[in-house]
Design a protein around this motif. Structure first.
Motif, PDB file in Angstrom:
ATOM      1  N   ARG A  98     -10.823  23.220   4.060  1.00  0.00           N
ATOM      2  CA  ARG A  98     -12.217  22.839   3.871  1.00  0.00           C
ATOM      3  C   ARG A  98     -13.069  24.063   3.559  1.00  0.00           C
ATOM      4  NH1 ARG A  98     -13.529  20.637   8.773  1.00  0.00           N
ATOM      5  NH2 ARG A  98     -15.176  22.143   9.250  1.00  0.00           N
ATOM      6  N   GLU A  99     -13.786  23.997   2.448  1.00  0.00           N
ATOM      7  CA  GLU A  99     -14.576  25.133   1.965  1.00  0.00           C
ATOM      8  C   GLU A  99     -15.473  25.721   3.053  1.00  0.00           C
ATOM      9  OE1 GLU A  99     -14.956  27.745  -0.167  1.00  0.00           O
ATOM     10  OE2 GLU A  99     -15.048  26.379  -1.863  1.00  0.00           O
ATOM     11  N   TYR A 100     -15.525  27.031   3.120  1.00  0.00           N
ATOM     12  CA  TYR A 100     -16.363  27.808   4.030  1.00  0.00           C
ATOM     13  C   TYR A 100     -15.946  27.684   5.494  1.00  0.00           C
ATOM     14  CZ  TYR A 100     -19.276  26.952  -0.121  1.00  0.00           C
ATOM     15  OH  TYR A 100     -19.725  26.808  -1.413  1.00  0.00           O
ATOM     16  N   ASN A 101     -14.826  27.055   5.764  1.00  0.00           N
ATOM     17  CA  ASN A 101     -14.436  26.794   7.148  1.00  0.00           C
ATOM     18  C   ASN A 101     -13.880  28.062   7.816  1.00  0.00           C
ATOM     19  OD1 ASN A 101     -14.209  25.189   9.392  1.00  0.00           O
ATOM     20  ND2 ASN A 101     -12.387  24.087   8.716  1.00  0.00           N
ATOM     21  N   THR A 102     -13.723  27.980   9.125  1.00  0.00           N
ATOM     22  CA  THR A 102     -13.144  29.050   9.928  1.00  0.00           C
ATOM     23  C   THR A 102     -11.750  29.413   9.421  1.00  0.00           C
ATOM     24  OG1 THR A 102     -14.338  28.212  11.834  1.00  0.00           O
ATOM     25  CG2 THR A 102     -12.490  29.680  12.283  1.00  0.00           C
ATOM     26  N   VAL A 103     -11.405  30.690   9.543  1.00  0.00           N
ATOM     27  CA  VAL A 103     -10.051  31.149   9.219  1.00  0.00           C
ATOM     28  C   VAL A 103      -9.386  31.640  10.495  1.00  0.00           C
ATOM     29  CG1 VAL A 103      -8.727  32.961   8.060  1.00  0.00           C
ATOM     30  CG2 VAL A 103     -10.509  31.715   6.812  1.00  0.00           C
ATOM     31  N   GLU A 104      -8.184  31.162  10.750  1.00  0.00           N
ATOM     32  CA  GLU A 104      -7.390  31.582  11.908  1.00  0.00           C
ATOM     33  C   GLU A 104      -6.113  32.226  11.411  1.00  0.00           C
ATOM     34  OE1 GLU A 104      -7.995  31.740  15.023  1.00  0.00           O
ATOM     35  OE2 GLU A 104      -9.876  30.626  15.157  1.00  0.00           O
ATOM     36  N   LEU A 105      -6.052  33.557  11.467  1.00  0.00           N
ATOM     37  CA  LEU A 105      -4.869  34.286  11.035  1.00  0.00           C
ATOM     38  C   LEU A 105      -4.505  35.320  12.081  1.00  0.00           C
ATOM     39  CD1 LEU A 105      -5.663  35.120   7.282  1.00  0.00           C
ATOM     40  CD2 LEU A 105      -3.967  33.506   8.106  1.00  0.00           C
ATOM     41  N   SER A 106      -3.201  35.447  12.342  1.00  0.00           N
ATOM     42  CA  SER A 106      -2.781  36.546  13.200  1.00  0.00           C
ATOM     43  C   SER A 106      -2.971  37.855  12.433  1.00  0.00           C
ATOM     44  CB  SER A 106      -1.303  36.395  13.589  1.00  0.00           C
ATOM     45  OG  SER A 106      -0.463  36.668  12.476  1.00  0.00           O
ATOM     46  N   GLU A 107      -3.114  38.938  13.160  1.00  0.00           N
ATOM     47  CA  GLU A 107      -3.278  40.245  12.519  1.00  0.00           C
ATOM     48  C   GLU A 107      -2.071  40.574  11.650  1.00  0.00           C
ATOM     49  OE1 GLU A 107      -5.360  44.187  12.301  1.00  0.00           O
ATOM     50  OE2 GLU A 107      -5.956  42.155  12.823  1.00  0.00           O
ATOM     51  N   ARG A 108      -0.872  40.204  12.107  1.00  0.00           N
ATOM     52  CA  ARG A 108       0.338  40.477  11.340  1.00  0.00           C
ATOM     53  C   ARG A 108       0.361  39.726  10.024  1.00  0.00           C
ATOM     54  NH1 ARG A 108       5.016  39.212  11.299  1.00  0.00           N
ATOM     55  NH2 ARG A 108       4.788  37.379  12.627  1.00  0.00           N
ATOM     56  N   THR A 109       0.026  38.434  10.078  1.00  0.00           N
ATOM     57  CA  THR A 109      -0.003  37.634   8.860  1.00  0.00           C
ATOM     58  C   THR A 109      -1.067  38.136   7.898  1.00  0.00           C
ATOM     59  OG1 THR A 109       0.796  35.680  10.047  1.00  0.00           O
ATOM     60  CG2 THR A 109      -0.294  35.295   7.943  1.00  0.00           C
ATOM     61  N   LEU A 110      -2.217  38.478   8.436  1.00  0.00           N
ATOM     62  CA  LEU A 110      -3.286  39.039   7.613  1.00  0.00           C
ATOM     63  C   LEU A 110      -2.786  40.274   6.873  1.00  0.00           C
ATOM     64  CD1 LEU A 110      -6.387  39.062   6.881  1.00  0.00           C
ATOM     65  CD2 LEU A 110      -6.655  40.625   8.820  1.00  0.00           C
ATOM     66  N   ARG A 111      -2.085  41.140   7.569  1.00  0.00           N
ATOM     67  CA  ARG A 111      -1.658  42.402   6.972  1.00  0.00           C
ATOM     68  C   ARG A 111      -0.479  42.236   6.016  1.00  0.00           C
ATOM     69  NH1 ARG A 111      -3.688  47.100   8.804  1.00  0.00           N
ATOM     70  NH2 ARG A 111      -5.234  46.960  10.465  1.00  0.00           N
ATOM     71  N   ASP A 112       0.457  41.366   6.337  1.00  0.00           N
ATOM     72  CA  ASP A 112       1.634  41.209   5.481  1.00  0.00           C
ATOM     73  C   ASP A 112       1.354  40.353   4.249  1.00  0.00           C
ATOM     74  OD1 ASP A 112       3.413  42.828   6.742  1.00  0.00           O
ATOM     75  OD2 ASP A 112       4.577  41.236   7.691  1.00  0.00           O
ATOM     76  N   MET A 113       0.538  39.319   4.404  1.00  0.00           N
ATOM     77  CA  MET A 113       0.368  38.336   3.337  1.00  0.00           C
ATOM     78  C   MET A 113      -0.965  38.444   2.594  1.00  0.00           C
ATOM     79  SD  MET A 113       3.143  36.626   3.191  1.00  0.00           S
ATOM     80  CE  MET A 113       4.639  36.456   4.172  1.00  0.00           C
ATOM     81  N   TYR A 114      -2.039  38.659   3.294  1.00  0.00           N
ATOM     82  CA  TYR A 114      -3.367  38.532   2.702  1.00  0.00           C
ATOM     83  C   TYR A 114      -3.980  39.858   2.254  1.00  0.00           C
ATOM     84  CZ  TYR A 114      -3.290  33.659   4.114  1.00  0.00           C
ATOM     85  OH  TYR A 114      -2.957  32.337   4.234  1.00  0.00           O
ATOM     86  N   LEU A 115      -3.856  40.899   3.052  1.00  0.00           N
ATOM     87  CA  LEU A 115      -4.518  42.158   2.721  1.00  0.00           C
ATOM     88  C   LEU A 115      -3.917  42.910   1.525  1.00  0.00           C
ATOM     89  CD1 LEU A 115      -5.429  43.747   6.186  1.00  0.00           C
ATOM     90  CD2 LEU A 115      -6.876  42.430   4.633  1.00  0.00           C
ATOM     91  N   PRO A 116      -2.601  42.789   1.256  1.00  0.00           N
ATOM     92  CA  PRO A 116      -2.039  43.605   0.177  1.00  0.00           C
ATOM     93  C   PRO A 116      -2.724  43.472  -1.179  1.00  0.00           C
ATOM     94  CG  PRO A 116      -0.273  42.723   1.519  1.00  0.00           C
ATOM     95  CD  PRO A 116      -1.533  42.074   2.005  1.00  0.00           C
ATOM     96  N   ALA A 117      -3.141  42.272  -1.563  1.00  0.00           N
ATOM     97  CA  ALA A 117      -3.774  42.114  -2.882  1.00  0.00           C
ATOM     98  C   ALA A 117      -5.136  42.790  -2.933  1.00  0.00           C
ATOM     99  CB  ALA A 117      -3.908  40.631  -3.237  1.00  0.00           C
ATOM    100  N   TYR A 118      -5.906  42.689  -1.840  1.00  0.00           N
ATOM    101  CA  TYR A 118      -7.188  43.399  -1.801  1.00  0.00           C
ATOM    102  C   TYR A 118      -6.952  44.904  -1.958  1.00  0.00           C
ATOM    103  CZ  TYR A 118      -8.731  39.081   0.628  1.00  0.00           C
ATOM    104  OH  TYR A 118      -9.001  37.785   0.989  1.00  0.00           O
ATOM    105  N   GLN A 119      -5.983  45.404  -1.207  1.00  0.00           N
ATOM    106  CA  GLN A 119      -5.719  46.837  -1.255  1.00  0.00           C
ATOM    107  C   GLN A 119      -5.258  47.265  -2.645  1.00  0.00           C
ATOM    108  OE1 GLN A 119      -3.099  48.392   1.779  1.00  0.00           O
ATOM    109  NE2 GLN A 119      -3.650  50.500   1.289  1.00  0.00           N
ATOM    110  N   ALA A 120      -4.464  46.438  -3.298  1.00  0.00           N
ATOM    111  CA  ALA A 120      -3.982  46.778  -4.645  1.00  0.00           C
ATOM    112  C   ALA A 120      -5.153  46.908  -5.617  1.00  0.00           C
ATOM    113  CB  ALA A 120      -3.000  45.716  -5.130  1.00  0.00           C
ATOM    114  N   GLY A 121      -6.097  45.965  -5.558  1.00  0.00           N
ATOM    115  CA  GLY A 121      -7.262  46.034  -6.437  1.00  0.00           C
ATOM    116  C   GLY A 121      -8.125  47.247  -6.152  1.00  0.00           C
ATOM    117  N   ILE A 122      -8.239  47.589  -4.868  1.00  0.00           N
ATOM    118  CA  ILE A 122      -9.010  48.775  -4.479  1.00  0.00           C
ATOM    119  C   ILE A 122      -8.300  50.035  -4.943  1.00  0.00           C
ATOM    120  CG2 ILE A 122      -9.734  50.121  -2.460  1.00  0.00           C
ATOM    121  CD1 ILE A 122     -10.188  47.275  -1.118  1.00  0.00           C
TER     122      ILE A 122
END
Length: 723
Positions: free
Chosen positions: A198-222
C-alpha cells in the motif's frame, strides 16, 4: 566559480537568503496569475521578498519559459544566485521510452544509459537542470503501483541499472556538457517495501535485509556520482526517512560518503505531523534539518521556521551553512554561475525534442524490453497473409505511455492498429473495442470475426491503474477483459494476448484460454510499431522478466531470492501438508524471474567449472563456462544467467542469488562460449552483527535461461576467515 569564490558567496549571504536556497517551490508559483495575496503563495506565507531568495523550482519546463523565469529571478536576487529547475523525467522527457520495469527486462545497462542520455538531452535543451530519477528501490510486491518505476526484485541488477541511469543523465562532465542533467537517486531508503503493497505505508525491514537487498542499489548510484538523493515517504524502524538521522547522516553521509544534495520528496517534511513524530510544522522542520535534509520540497517548514529555530537556539546556523554549501556546489557543478540559462535553447528544443532519431531509439528500446511469456505451437510470429482481429479497450488505443510520462503526448504515440498497418493493409484488420463485446447483440459482434485467421487482444491496465498512488489489492485483469477472452475462446481461433501494464499481473484466469502472451508493458511513444515488429517477427523477442508473476495475489510479496525455511516444499514431499506451502496454489510463480521465450531455441551444454587459487589472497576463485547454441531456424538473443547458493551460512541464505549474466546474439546453428568469473566478494553477505564476510564451504553454482530452469554444480570453496 572556484572554491574560494563559492565560500565568499556563502559568507555574503544573509540568513534569509541562505534559507531561501533550501526551499523548493512548484512551478505554479511562477505563473503570472499568482500574486502575493492569492493561491499557494498566501498558503505558504510567501512574500515577493522571499521569492527573490528561493533556490529551486520543480515541475515546469520549456526553454523560453525557463529563460524568462531565470532572467526575472536574477534581476530580483541581491547576489544573483540562479534558480535550479527540476522535474520528474522518469522514462523519457517528450520522447517516451518504456516504463523502467520494462526497460529493465532488456537486461542491457548500455541501453538504459542511452535512454537516460536521450531524456537528459531533451530535458536540458528545454531548460531543466535536474531529474528526480532514477528510482532504484528494490520491489517484491506487485500490488504496489510504483513497481512500474523500478527495475525489479534483484539487488545485483538494480545496482547495474542505478549506475547506468546516473551515467546516462549526467554524462561525463555536467559543467561542460550542456545536454546533461543531474540525477537524483530515490527514495532513500526502503520505499519499495511498503507493508501490504500500500502506497506510503510503513516499511518493516530487518537491518540485515536492508543492507543485503535494498541499500546496494542506492550505494551504486551514489558511487557513480549521483548529485542528489531524495528521501523516502515511508518510516523505517519507526522513524520517517525525512527525519531519520541514522539513515541520512550515519549511513548516507558517513558510510556511503555522499556529499551531494539531499532533497525531501513532495511535502514529506510536513507529513511528519500525520506520521505522529512532530506536533507542528516548526518541529518538523527542526527534525528534517537535524537529519540533514538540504532542500525542503513544498511544505514551508524551512521557509517560515528555520530562522526562528536559530534565534531560539534550537538549531545551529552551521546546519544551515552546510546545507546551503551543498546547494551552491550543485549549481556550480552545473555551471549555472557562468551560464544561468545553461542548455535552454528554443531553436535546439524544436530540433531535438521528439526528433525522429529519438523516436527510433525509443522503438528499439521498446522492442528489447518486451517479454514473450507464452507461444503455444509457435502461433507467433504472425504471417502477413493472415487476417487479424484486433481487440482493444475502448478509449485506450493510445494509452501506451504509462505513468510518469510528464511531457509525453498520447496523441503522438503509435497505437497497435497503426503498428499493424506498417505490415498489412487495413483490409486485413478487423478492429473492435472491448466495449463492443458488452453490447446486447453479441452474436453479431462475434460473427464479424468469423473469417479472421487470428485474434490479437490488447489487455492489461490503463495508465491510471499503476504508478504512484495506484496500489491494487486485486492484480488480475479487469473482469470485462477476462470475460472477453472467455468469449473469444468459443470461436476456436488462435488468440494472442498483448499486455499493456505497469506491474506483474495475475494471469491465471486467462492462461489456458490464450495461445500466446506478449508482455509489452507500457512501451512508450513507439508502442504500436515495436509491438507489431515483434508480432510479425521483424524483431525476435529477447526480454526476460526482472519481477516474478504470481499465480495468485495471495503469494505476494513474491521473489525468486527468498530464504529457505526449516520445512521447505520440495519435489520429494509434495503430499505433505505440514510444510511452508499453500493449500490452494503452488508456491512457484506463474512466470519466474529471468523468464522469457524466443522464436528460436537455445541449447546449453553442461557447464564447466574451474577453481583457481588467487596468488595474492590465497583464496579460491571460480570460472564457469557454458556453450550456448542457437538450435532453431531464426537468429535470436539469449540472456544467460548465473546464480549461486551458499548452502550453509552463519545466517539463512537465499536459495538463489543472481551474480552474473550475459546477453548473446546468435545466428541459426551458431554457438558461442559464455564465461563468468567469481571471487570472494561475490559470495560475501551481511552477518547478524552487521559485519560482511563469507565462510569456506559448499556452494551451488547454477546456470540457465531463467531462475528456475537451471543446471546445478556444487563446489567447495576456501576463503580466509575475517579478522
Amino acid at each position: 566559480m572556484n572554491s574560494n569564490q563559492l565560500k565568499q558567496l556563502l559568507s555574503n549571504m544573509t540568513i534569509e537568503e541562505k534559507i531561501g536556497q533550501m526551499v523548493q517551490l512548484a512551478g505554479e508559483f511562477y505563473k503570472e496569475e499568482d500574486s502575493e495575496n492569492t493561491g499557494p503563495m498566501h498558503e505558504m506565507n510567501l512574500s515577493a521578498g522571499k521569492m527573490a531568495t528561493i533556490g529551486s523550482v520543480l515541475g515546469i519546463s520549456g526553454a523560453q519559459t525557463l529563460i524568462a523565469i531565470q532572467k526575472e529571478h536574477l534581476a530580483k536576487s541581491r547576489l544573483g544566485i540562479p534558480l535550479l529547475f527540476m522535474a520528474d523525467v522518469i522514462h523519457g522527457y517528450r520522447t517516451i521510452f518504456p516504463i523502467s520495469l520494462g526497460m529493465a527486462c532488456a537486461w542491457d545497462p548500455n541501453l538504459i544509459e542511452e535512454s537516460a542520455a536521450i531524456a537528459a538531452k531533451e530535458a536540458a535543451v528545454s531548460g531543466l537542470h535536474v531529474t528526480f530519477a532514477p528510482m532504484v528501490d528494490l520491489v517484491r510486491d506487485a500490488r504496489w503501483g510504483r513497481v512500474m518505476e523500478s527495475t525489479g526484485e534483484d539487488p545485483y541488477l538494480n545496482q547495474l541499472y542505478a549506475r547506468a541511469f546516473v551515467k546516462g543523465y549526467q554524462g561525463k562532465n555536467l559543467a561542460t556538457d550542456k545536454f546533461s542533467i543531474a540525477a537524483c537517486i530515490k527514495h532513500f531508503a526502503g520505499y519499495g517495501a511498503p507493508v501490504a503493497g500500500r502506497e506510503y505505508n510503513t516499511v518493516e525491514l530487518s537491518e540485515r535485509t536492508l543492507r543485503d537487498m535494498y541499500l546496494p542499489a542506492y550505494q551504486a548510484g551514489i558511487d557513480e556520482g549521483s548529485k542528489l538523493v531524495m528521501t523516502a515517504f515511508n518510516s523505517l524502524d519507526g522513524v520517517p526517512a525525512t527525519a531519520n538521522k541514522r539513515l541520512m547522516r550515519d549511513i548516507l553521509r558517513k558510510e556511503f560518503g555522499f556529499e551531494g544534495v539531499l532533497i525531501s520528496d513532495w511535502a514529506a517534511v510536513g507529513e511528519m505531523i500525520p506520521h505522529g513524530i512532530a506536533e507542528n510544522l516548526k518541529e518538523a522542520g527542526k527534525l528534517a534539518i537535524e537529519a540533514g535534509v538540504d532542500i525542503e520540497m513544498m511544505t514551508g517548514a524551512y521557509l517560515n521556521y528555520l530562522n526562528e529555530l536559530i534565534d531560539e537556539g534550537e538549531i545551529a546556523e552551521t546546519l544551515i551553512d552546510e546545507a546551503v554549501w551543498r546547494v551552491l556546489t550543485l549549481k556550480n557543478d552545473l555551471g549555472l554561475f557562468e551560464d544561468p540559462y545553461r542548455g535552454a535553447n528554443s531553436a535546439e528544443e524544436k530540433a531535438i525534442v521528439f526528433s525522429q532519431e529519438h523516436r527510433e531509439k525509443a522503438r528499439g528500446m521498446a522492442e528489447e524490453s518486451m517479454v514473450l511469456l507464452k507461444n503455444k505451437e509457435q502461433i507467433l510470429p504472425l504471417s502477413i497473409h493472415q487476417k487479424v482481429a484486433l481487440i482493444v479497450p475502448e478509449g485506450q488505443a493510445k494509452d501506451v505511455l504509462g505513468a510518469w510520462s510528464w511531457k509525453g503526448q498520447q496523441n503522438e504515440s503509435v497505437s497497435l492498429y497503426e503498428g499493424l498497418l506498417q505490415h498489412i493493409p487495413k483490409e486485413s484488420i478487423v478492429l473492435k473495442t472491448i466495449a463492443d463485446a458488452q453490447k446486447e447483440i453479441k452474436a453479431d459482434w462475434l460473427a464479424d470475426l468469423a473469417d479472421v485467421d487470428i485474434i490479437v487482444a490488447v489487455v492489461g491496465e490503463s495508465s491510471y491503474m499503476s504508478g504512484e498512488g495506484a496500489s491494487r489489492s486485486n492484480i488480475k485483469l479487469p473482469s470485462e477483459q477476462i470475460q472477453l477472452i472467455k468469449k473469444l475462446r468459443t470461436l476456436d481461433k488462435p488468440i494472442v494476448a498483448t499486455l499493456f501494464n505497469g506491474r506483474p499481473l495475475d494471469l491465471t484466469d486467462i492462461i489456458q484460454d490464450v495461445d500466446s502472451i506478449l508482455e509489452a508493458w507500457f512501451p512508450g511513444t513507439e508502442a504500436g510499431s515495436a509491438v507489431a515488429n515483434l508480432l510479425y517477427g521483424k524483431k525476435n523477442p529477447s526480454g526476460k522478466l526482472t519481477m516474478s508473476f504470481p499465480r495468485a495475489v495471495g503469494q505476494v510479496p513474491l521473489y525468486y531470492n527468498q530464504d529457505n525455511t526449516g520445512r521447505p516444499l520440495t519435489a520429494l514431499n509434495q503430499e505433505d501438508k505440514f510444510l511452508s506451502r499453500y493449500l490452494d496454489v503452488d508456491n512457484s510463480p506463474l512466470f519466474p524471474f529471468g523468464y522469457g521465450l524466443s522464436y528460436t531455441y537455445f541449447k546449453y551444454s553442461p557447464m564447466e567449472v574451474t577453481l583457481t587459487r588467487s596468488p595474492k589472497s590465497q583464496e579460491d576463485e571460480v570460472r564457469i563456462e557454458v556453450m550456448i547454441t542457437n538450435s532453431g531456424k531464426l537468429a535470436g538473443t539469449e540472456v544467460v544467467q548465473l546464480y549461486i547458493r551458499d548452502k550453509v551460512g552463519k545466517v539463512v541464505r537465499p536459495i538463489k542469488e543472481l551474480k552474473r549474466f550475459k546477453k548473446v546474439s546468435l545466428e541459426p546453428s551458431e554457438s558461442t562460449i559464455v564465461a563468468f568469473n567469481l571471487n570472494k566478494l561475490d559470495f560475501e553477505y551481511t552477518h547478524q552483527d552487521l559485519s560482511v564476510s563469507v565462510e569456506s564451504g559448499e556452494f551451488d553454482l547454477m546456470i540457465g535461461p531463467n531462475s528456475e530452469e537451471l543446471e546445478i554444480n556444487t563446489v567447495y570453496l576456501t576463503f580466509k576467515k575475517s579478522e
